[in-house]
Design a protein around this motif. Structure first.
Motif, PDB file in Angstrom:
ATOM      1  N   UNK A  37      16.121  55.522 -20.548  1.00  0.00           N
ATOM      2  CA  UNK A  37      16.236  54.085 -20.735  1.00  0.00           C
ATOM      3  C   UNK A  37      15.228  53.421 -19.807  1.00  0.00           C
ATOM      4  N   UNK A  38      14.964  52.158 -20.073  1.00  0.00           N
ATOM      5  CA  UNK A  38      14.130  51.395 -19.143  1.00  0.00           C
ATOM      6  C   UNK A  38      14.626  49.947 -19.073  1.00  0.00           C
ATOM      7  N   UNK A  39      14.345  49.351 -17.938  1.00  0.00           N
ATOM      8  CA  UNK A  39      14.729  47.957 -17.742  1.00  0.00           C
ATOM      9  C   UNK A  39      13.604  47.235 -17.020  1.00  0.00           C
ATOM     10  N   UNK A  40      13.032  46.262 -17.707  1.00  0.00           N
ATOM     11  CA  UNK A  40      11.978  45.437 -17.133  1.00  0.00           C
ATOM     12  C   UNK A  40      12.618  44.228 -16.457  1.00  0.00           C
ATOM     13  N   UNK A  41      11.928  43.600 -15.540  1.00  0.00           N
ATOM     14  CA  UNK A  41      12.492  42.433 -14.848  1.00  0.00           C
ATOM     15  C   UNK A  41      12.896  41.348 -15.831  1.00  0.00           C
ATOM     16  N   UNK A  42      14.125  40.874 -15.704  1.00  0.00           N
ATOM     17  CA  UNK A  42      14.613  39.803 -16.553  1.00  0.00           C
ATOM     18  C   UNK A  42      15.014  40.226 -17.951  1.00  0.00           C
ATOM     19  N   UNK A  43      15.002  41.530 -18.215  1.00  0.00           N
ATOM     20  CA  UNK A  43      15.342  42.008 -19.553  1.00  0.00           C
ATOM     21  C   UNK A  43      16.524  42.971 -19.498  1.00  0.00           C
ATOM     22  N   UNK A  44      17.133  43.184 -20.662  1.00  0.00           N
ATOM     23  CA  UNK A  44      18.230  44.131 -20.755  1.00  0.00           C
ATOM     24  C   UNK A  44      17.693  45.561 -20.716  1.00  0.00           C
TER      25      UNK A  44
END
Length: 122
Positions: A37-44
């Motif tokens: 999984x990945x999570x970028x700043x400000x994103x789910x």
């Protein structure tokens, strides 16, 4: 008793490759799915790729043709070969696994790693 540990993230220029890996250690009897999984700043947090213990894989549309997931069942390790990286791939990448710890577990349990930062500069 079970730990997922990611490594291999880092800073890379756009177009370059990275190959993070994740090892499941501790009390691990069997692993069903291993996922990135990945999570970028400000994103789910979003699913990037998933692979079954038989090697079947699913990919997010955004990474098809660029990323390849693979696993070594003997080493309880999953890899993510990332090619042609783009700035929009910048995120914390998390490893996730569904596993049995012992023969007494009646269902697969979900574990997460702490994440590894991938930063792609333009």
């Amino acid at each position: 008793q079970v730990e997922l540990a990611e490594s291999g993230g880092g800073l890379v220029r756009a177009g370059g490759p990275l190959r993070p890996s994740c090892v499941a250690s501790g009390r691990v009897l069997s692993i069903k799915n291993m996922n990135w999984y990945r999570q970028a700043p400000g994103k789910h947090r979003e699913l990037v790729e998933a692979i079954t213990n038989g090697g079947g894989a699913n990919y997010a549309d955004s990474v098809k043709g660029r990323f390849t997931i693979s696993r070594d069942n003997a080493k309880n390790t999953v890899y993510l070969q990332m090619n042609s990286l783009k700035p929009e791939d910048t995120a914390v990448y998390y490893c996730n696994a569904d596993l049995l710890r012992t023969e007494w577990d009646t269902r697969f349990l979900e574990y997460w790693g702490q994440g590894t930062q991938v930063t792609v500069s333009s």
